[in-house]
Design a protein around this motif. Sequence first.
Motif, PDB file in Angstrom:
ATOM      1  N   UNK A 154       1.289  -3.447  15.818  1.00 31.87           N
ATOM      2  CA  UNK A 154       1.847  -3.952  14.765  1.00 31.87           C
ATOM      3  C   UNK A 154       1.312  -3.465  13.178  1.00 31.87           C
ATOM      4  N   UNK A 155       2.270  -5.040  12.495  1.00 31.34           N
ATOM      5  CA  UNK A 155       1.751  -5.899  11.886  1.00 31.34           C
ATOM      6  C   UNK A 155       3.274  -6.701  12.684  1.00 31.34           C
ATOM      7  N   UNK A 156       4.112  -5.581  12.442  1.00 31.83           N
ATOM      8  CA  UNK A 156       5.244  -6.423  13.165  1.00 31.83           C
ATOM      9  C   UNK A 156       6.057  -5.226  14.232  1.00 31.83           C
ATOM     10  N   UNK A 157       7.467  -5.942  15.150  1.00 25.49           N
ATOM     11  CA  UNK A 157       7.147  -5.043  15.883  1.00 25.49           C
ATOM     12  C   UNK A 157       8.927  -4.757  16.349  1.00 25.49           C
ATOM     13  N   UNK A 158       9.658  -3.584  15.474  1.00 28.52           N
ATOM     14  CA  UNK A 158      10.412  -3.586  14.659  1.00 28.52           C
ATOM     15  C   UNK A 158      11.815  -2.256  15.680  1.00 28.52           C
ATOM     16  N   UNK A 159      11.002  -1.363  15.599  1.00 32.40           N
ATOM     17  CA  UNK A 159      11.924  -0.047  16.464  1.00 32.40           C
ATOM     18  C   UNK A 159      10.830   0.601  17.302  1.00 32.40           C
ATOM     19  N   UNK A 160      11.895   0.651  18.250  1.00 33.43           N
ATOM     20  CA  UNK A 160      10.601   1.612  19.626  1.00 33.43           C
ATOM     21  C   UNK A 160      10.089   2.424  18.890  1.00 33.43           C
ATOM     22  N   UNK A 161      10.916   3.659  18.803  1.00 32.80           N
ATOM     23  CA  UNK A 161      10.606   5.390  17.838  1.00 32.80           C
ATOM     24  C   UNK A 161       9.080   5.035  17.161  1.00 32.80           C
ATOM     25  N   UNK A 162       8.642   3.578  16.739  1.00 42.47           N
ATOM     26  CA  UNK A 162       7.572   3.263  16.246  1.00 42.47           C
ATOM     27  C   UNK A 162       5.843   4.154  17.471  1.00 42.47           C
ATOM     28  N   UNK A 163       6.621   3.686  18.756  1.00 45.78           N
ATOM     29  CA  UNK A 163       5.745   3.873  19.632  1.00 45.78           C
ATOM     30  C   UNK A 163       4.793   5.469  19.107  1.00 45.78           C
ATOM     31  N   UNK A 164       4.857   5.611  20.832  1.00 47.94           N
ATOM     32  CA  UNK A 164       4.463   6.989  21.959  1.00 47.94           C
ATOM     33  C   UNK A 164       4.140   6.649  23.102  1.00 47.94           C
TER      34      UNK A 164
ATOM     35  N   UNK B  23      10.560   8.747  25.695  1.00 45.58           N
ATOM     36  CA  UNK B  23       9.030   8.499  25.843  1.00 45.58           C
ATOM     37  C   UNK B  23       7.988   8.879  26.381  1.00 45.58           C
ATOM     38  N   UNK B  24       8.526   8.433  27.820  1.00 42.57           N
ATOM     39  CA  UNK B  24       7.351   8.124  29.058  1.00 42.57           C
ATOM     40  C   UNK B  24       7.469   9.257  30.117  1.00 42.57           C
TER      41      UNK B  24
END
Length: 336
Positions: free
Chosen positions: A21-31, A196-197
């Motif tokens: 968080x604090x928000x979930x906006x874009x999948x690109x933010x996650x590894x 990413x996976x």
Amino acid sequence: MNTSCKAEVDASTDRTSRPIGPHLLSIIDYDRADLEHILDLADAFEEVSRRRTPVPALSGKTIAWLFSEDSTRTRLSFEIAAKRLSAVTVNFTVKSSSMNKGESLLDTVETLEAMGVDGIVVRHACPGVPLQISQWVENASVVNGGDGCHEHPTQALNDLHTARSRLGSVNGAHVAFVGDIRHSRVAGSGVHAFSAMGANVTLVAPVPLLPNSLAGWPVAVTHDFDSVLDDIDICYMVRTQSERQAEACVPSLGELRAEYGLTTARADRLPENALIMHPGPMNRGVELDGEVADRPNAVVTTQVASGVPVRMAVLFLLLGSESGFDISKALDVVAA
Ligand code: ASP
Ligand code: CP
């Protein structure tokens, strides 16, 4: 019409305080580690969800849906997820709100926050609106439930959850996204999520239905569906987004079906264990034949089913960190 929305929206977020968080906006933010963390938690919530009895993970929290586009799966699965976590939900559709009396989006968001809303799930026709709202709110968490042709990050999480449960892992799998990639926010998130996976992603589409720029997209591209059919582990068909197609040069539905439809003949050429995926709603007879959609390796309803535990995990990670709710104790109760 903005046809390059996938590349233009910067949806980076401050993720220092909470895992996703604090928000979930874009999948690109996650590894990959972030995505696996969410999926593992979704697996645990799947067990909790089977019991149907709400757990007190989000007691005292209020979540509003701010949807300016129609939805069946996303809105209802978020609602079921929130209720299974004991959150209060507020049904808010733009069509029946005071926005019809001229109230601005900013004033609407401030109004929701003034009433103590803790989370806002946003679906909007314009790319970047969830990001904009996340910059307006003071305390609420914002979740992107689909913004124009940009992203649909929780759909990508559902898809990974389904693919992982059916294949064990998507690492090294060959995933083909087929059809109207240009206007598909599902592809906009899904390509990056599968990549990413550890999956290898190919886009299968005619030039007019590909994004203007694929810079930063970890993909191969082909315009010849038949040439890749026998090498696909996941055949991901996306809907022709007629509501977003303003261009005169896009192929007709008949042309699309002939060259890029998953017809019975093409489905017969897929490897035996290949998964057929589609986010829904399907146009049977256009992007895939009705008979193909009902085959045992077509996992469309499993993707829908994944929506509840995945969205439970997302809402809990964004809003439940201080609740003291312990998922492992809840699972002990389920097992007992
Ligand atoms: N339901 C998905 C979305 O809202 C896919 C689609 O509509 O084709 O993006
Ligand atoms: N897959 C999906 O987002 O479906 P809805 O548009 O019905 O929410």
